[in-house]
Design a protein around this motif. Structure first.
Motif, PDB file in Angstrom:
ATOM      1  N   ALA A 164       0.857  -1.187   0.000  1.00  0.00           N
ATOM      2  CA  ALA A 164       0.000   0.000   0.000  1.00  0.00           C
ATOM      3  C   ALA A 164       0.895   1.239   0.000  1.00  0.00           C
ATOM      4  N   VAL A 165       0.510   2.233  -0.769  1.00  0.00           N
ATOM      5  CA  VAL A 165       1.262   3.492  -0.818  1.00  0.00           C
ATOM      6  C   VAL A 165       0.348   4.614  -0.337  1.00  0.00           C
ATOM      7  N   ILE A 166       0.766   5.273   0.734  1.00  0.00           N
ATOM      8  CA  ILE A 166      -0.038   6.342   1.337  1.00  0.00           C
ATOM      9  C   ILE A 166       0.588   7.679   0.977  1.00  0.00           C
ATOM     10  N   SER A 167      -0.192   8.567   0.365  1.00  0.00           N
ATOM     11  CA  SER A 167       0.354   9.859  -0.060  1.00  0.00           C
ATOM     12  C   SER A 167      -0.730  10.927  -0.067  1.00  0.00           C
ATOM     13  N   ASN A 168      -0.285  12.174  -0.144  1.00  0.00           N
ATOM     14  CA  ASN A 168      -1.204  13.313  -0.189  1.00  0.00           C
ATOM     15  C   ASN A 168      -1.341  13.808  -1.626  1.00  0.00           C
ATOM     16  N   PRO A 169      -2.436  13.508  -2.311  1.00  0.00           N
ATOM     17  CA  PRO A 169      -2.587  13.926  -3.704  1.00  0.00           C
ATOM     18  C   PRO A 169      -2.723  15.432  -3.881  1.00  0.00           C
ATOM     19  N   ARG A 217      -0.321  -5.896   4.230  1.00  0.00           N
ATOM     20  CA  ARG A 217       0.518  -6.093   5.404  1.00  0.00           C
ATOM     21  C   ARG A 217       1.745  -5.196   5.400  1.00  0.00           C
ATOM     22  N   VAL A 218       2.017  -4.563   4.255  1.00  0.00           N
ATOM     23  CA  VAL A 218       3.192  -3.694   4.118  1.00  0.00           C
ATOM     24  C   VAL A 218       2.758  -2.380   3.464  1.00  0.00           C
ATOM     25  N   ALA A 219       3.300  -1.271   3.951  1.00  0.00           N
ATOM     26  CA  ALA A 219       2.907   0.030   3.402  1.00  0.00           C
ATOM     27  C   ALA A 219       4.094   0.979   3.324  1.00  0.00           C
ATOM     28  N   LEU A 220       4.059   1.843   2.328  1.00  0.00           N
ATOM     29  CA  LEU A 220       5.038   2.913   2.154  1.00  0.00           C
ATOM     30  C   LEU A 220       4.317   4.240   2.338  1.00  0.00           C
ATOM     31  N   ILE A 221       4.870   5.094   3.204  1.00  0.00           N
ATOM     32  CA  ILE A 221       4.283   6.415   3.435  1.00  0.00           C
ATOM     33  C   ILE A 221       5.177   7.461   2.779  1.00  0.00           C
ATOM     34  N   ILE A 222       4.607   8.208   1.836  1.00  0.00           N
ATOM     35  CA  ILE A 222       5.352   9.232   1.106  1.00  0.00           C
ATOM     36  C   ILE A 222       5.454  10.507   1.944  1.00  0.00           C
ATOM     37  N   ASP A 223       6.647  11.090   1.975  1.00  0.00           N
ATOM     38  CA  ASP A 223       6.830  12.289   2.798  1.00  0.00           C
ATOM     39  C   ASP A 223       6.073  13.485   2.233  1.00  0.00           C
ATOM     40  N   ASP A 224       5.606  14.314   3.145  1.00  0.00           N
ATOM     41  CA  ASP A 224       4.751  15.454   2.844  1.00  0.00           C
ATOM     42  C   ASP A 224       4.683  16.252   4.149  1.00  0.00           C
ATOM     43  N   PRO A 225       4.448  17.579   4.104  1.00  0.00           N
ATOM     44  CA  PRO A 225       4.343  18.307   5.374  1.00  0.00           C
ATOM     45  C   PRO A 225       3.345  17.696   6.353  1.00  0.00           C
ATOM     46  N   ILE A 226       2.267  17.115   5.835  1.00  0.00           N
ATOM     47  CA  ILE A 226       1.263  16.515   6.717  1.00  0.00           C
ATOM     48  C   ILE A 226       1.784  15.218   7.335  1.00  0.00           C
ATOM     49  N   THR A 227       2.367  14.341   6.521  1.00  0.00           N
ATOM     50  CA  THR A 227       2.842  13.065   7.056  1.00  0.00           C
ATOM     51  C   THR A 227       4.038  13.257   7.977  1.00  0.00           C
ATOM     52  N   LYS A 280      -1.321  -3.486  12.744  1.00  0.00           N
ATOM     53  CA  LYS A 280      -0.219  -4.428  12.514  1.00  0.00           C
ATOM     54  C   LYS A 280       0.305  -4.348  11.085  1.00  0.00           C
ATOM     55  N   LEU A 281       0.563  -3.124  10.673  1.00  0.00           N
ATOM     56  CA  LEU A 281       1.037  -2.852   9.319  1.00  0.00           C
ATOM     57  C   LEU A 281       2.541  -2.584   9.349  1.00  0.00           C
ATOM     58  N   ALA A 282       3.295  -3.357   8.606  1.00  0.00           N
ATOM     59  CA  ALA A 282       4.737  -3.132   8.492  1.00  0.00           C
ATOM     60  C   ALA A 282       4.943  -1.972   7.524  1.00  0.00           C
ATOM     61  N   SER A 283       5.333  -0.835   8.058  1.00  0.00           N
ATOM     62  CA  SER A 283       5.352   0.377   7.228  1.00  0.00           C
ATOM     63  C   SER A 283       6.685   1.089   7.282  1.00  0.00           C
ATOM     64  N   GLY A 284       6.994   1.756   6.182  1.00  0.00           N
ATOM     65  CA  GLY A 284       8.221   2.538   6.082  1.00  0.00           C
ATOM     66  C   GLY A 284       7.937   3.882   5.476  1.00  0.00           C
ATOM     67  N   GLY A 285       8.739   4.868   5.870  1.00  0.00           N
ATOM     68  CA  GLY A 285       8.601   6.214   5.306  1.00  0.00           C
ATOM     69  C   GLY A 285       9.938   6.711   4.812  1.00  0.00           C
ATOM     70  N   ASN A 286       9.916   7.662   3.860  1.00  0.00           N
ATOM     71  CA  ASN A 286      11.178   8.219   3.390  1.00  0.00           C
ATOM     72  C   ASN A 286      11.516   9.504   4.162  1.00  0.00           C
ATOM     73  N   PHE A 287      11.238   9.458   5.480  1.00  0.00           N
ATOM     74  CA  PHE A 287      11.638  10.535   6.397  1.00  0.00           C
ATOM     75  C   PHE A 287      11.906   9.874   7.745  1.00  0.00           C
ATOM     76  N   ILE A 288      13.087  10.125   8.325  1.00  0.00           N
ATOM     77  CA  ILE A 288      13.531   9.359   9.486  1.00  0.00           C
ATOM     78  C   ILE A 288      12.678   9.613  10.721  1.00  0.00           C
ATOM     79  N   GLU A 289      11.972  10.750  10.753  1.00  0.00           N
ATOM     80  CA  GLU A 289      11.092  11.022  11.889  1.00  0.00           C
ATOM     81  C   GLU A 289      10.043   9.934  12.069  1.00  0.00           C
ATOM     82  N   TYR A 290       9.725   9.232  10.984  1.00  0.00           N
ATOM     83  CA  TYR A 290       8.689   8.216  11.076  1.00  0.00           C
ATOM     84  C   TYR A 290       9.121   7.069  12.003  1.00  0.00           C
TER      85      TYR A 290
END
Length: 315
Positions: A155-160, A207-217, A232-242
Motif C-alpha cells: 500500500a502506498v499512502i500519499s497526499n494527492p 501487510r506492508v505500506a510505504l508512506i510518502i513524505d509530505d508536510p502533513i505526514t 499491525k502494518l509493516a510500514s516505512g517512510g522516506n523521512f527518518i522522523e517516522y
C-alpha cells in the motif's frame, strides 16, 4: 567630524534588526525542533534573537489553502528573508514575492518543483537545500521489499493535494515494476482521513505500506505510526522522523539538520549575497532507521540483511 559619519553609519549597520520570516504548513508546535534548529544555526553565526534579528513564524496550522494569505502577510512585514519548507509553502512564498530572498530549508526536489532553474546557479530569489524525495521513496520501497521478501503487494499512502506527490509516485511505480510488486494507492489529504485510510488498508489485507513524505505526514509521524501499529502494518517512510516516532522503518535525511543548515544561507543573504548566486545544496547524508520495538509490537521479523545495514536500531 570627518570620521563621525562613517563611524555612525557603521554602528547603525551593525545594530540593524534583521527580520527573518518562516512559512510552514503544519502548526508551529509540530515544527518546534526544526525552528529551534534554525535559531541554533543563526546563533552559531552570531545572530541573537531580539538583539540583531527577529524571527516571524507564520504557520498554516495544517491548512495549505491559508498559505497564500500568510505569504502575502509576511511580504507586508518588510521581511529581509523568508525560510520555507515543503512544496506548498515554498510555492506560496515564490508566488508572493520575486524580490525578497527565499531560503528553502528542505524540499523533495527543488528543480522538478519549479523553484530553481538548476542547482549550481538557481537564479531569481531562491536558494537552499533539496533532498530528492522521489529517489528516497524509491529506495525505501526497495528496503521494504528486502525486509519482507515474500511481500507481493504494498500500500502506498500519499497526499494527492501536494503537487510534488505525482512525480514521487511515478518513480515509485517504476521501481515497483522492477521489484515485481503490486502497488495500491491510498490518499491522505489530512489527518482527518488517517483512521479511515488505515482501516481500509487493513480491510484490504495489506501487510506492508510505504508512506510518502509530505508536510502533513512528516509533522504527524507519531499519529501515523500509531495507526500502523494498531493495524499491525509493516510500514516505512522516506523521512527518518517516522521510525523515531514509532514507525517500523525509515530511510531519509535529517530534516532538523537541514533546518540548522538553512541558517548559513540566511547569513550569506543578510551579508549581501544574491540568493540566485548561492548554489542549492543537495543532501548527501541519509539514514536507515529501524524501530525494533515496533517490530515486536506488530509481531514481524525483519530480514537480517536490513538489520545489519541500519544506521540506527531503536530497541
Amino acid at each position: 567630524m570627518a570620521l563621525a559619519v562613517p563611524i555612525a553609519s557603521y554602528a547603525q549597520q551593525r545594530t540593524k534588526l534583521f527580520r527573518v520570516g518562516v512559512l510552514i504548513v503544519p502548526s508551529a508546535s509540530a515544527f518546534v525542533a526544526r525552528i529551534d534548529a534554525l535559531r541554533a544555526g543563526l546563533q552559531d553565526l552570531d545572530y541573537l534573537e531580539g538583539k540583531n534579528y527577529k524571527l516571524e513564524v507564520y504557520s498554516a496550522d495544517g491548512k495549505p489553502d491559508r498559505l497564500p494569505e500568510l505569504a502575502a502577510a509576511l511580504v507586508r512585514q518588510d521581511i529581509d528573508v523568508i525560510v520555507a519548507a515543503g512544496s506548498p509553502a515554498i510555492r506560496a512564498a515564490k508566488n508572493a514575492t520575486g524580490t525578497i530572498p527565499i531560503v528553502i530549508a528542505a524540499v523533495g526536489d527543488a528543480v522538478a518543483g519549479g523553484f530553481v532553474s538548476n542547482l549550481s546557479r538557481p537564479g531569481a530569489n531562491i536558494t537552499g537545500s533539496t533532498y530528492f524525495a522521489p529517489e528516497l521513496a524509491s529506495k525505501q520501497l526497495e528496503l521494504l521489499k528486502e525486509a519482507f521478501p515474500t511481500a507481493t503487494r504494498i500500500a502506498v499512502i500519499s497526499n494527492p493535494n501536494n503537487p510534488a506527490t505525482e512525480m514521487t509516485l511515478r518513480v515509485v511505480e517504476s521501481s515497483a515494476k522492477a521489484l515485481k510488486l503490486e502497488l495500491e494507492q491510498f490518499a491522505l489529504r489530512g489527518m482527518a482521513d488517517a483512521e479511515s485510510t488505515f482501516a481500509t488498508i487493513a480491510k484490504q489485507r495489506h501487510r506492508v505500506a510505504l508512506i510518502i513524505d509530505d508536510p502533513i505526514t512528516i509533522s504527524n509521524a507519531g499519529a501515523l505510526a500509531e495507526q500502523a501499529t494498531k493495524h499491525k502494518l509493516a510500514s516505512g517512510g522516506n523521512f527518518i522522523e517516522y521510525a523515531e516516532a514509532g514507525g517500523l522503518m525509515a530511510y531519509g535525511v535529517n530534516l532538523v539538520a537541514l533546518w540548522r543548515r538553512a541558517a548559513s544561507f540566511v547569513d550569506k543573504i543578510l551579508k549581501g549575497t544574491s540568493p540566485g548566486e548561492i548554489p542549492v545544496e543537495r543532501a548527501t547524508r541519509f539514514e536507515l532507521v529501524i524501530n525494533r520495538r515496533t517490530a515486536n509490537a506488530i509481531d514481524v521479523s525483519i530480514a537480517q540483511s536490513i538489520l545489519l545495514r541500519a544506521d540506527r536500531l531503536i530497541e
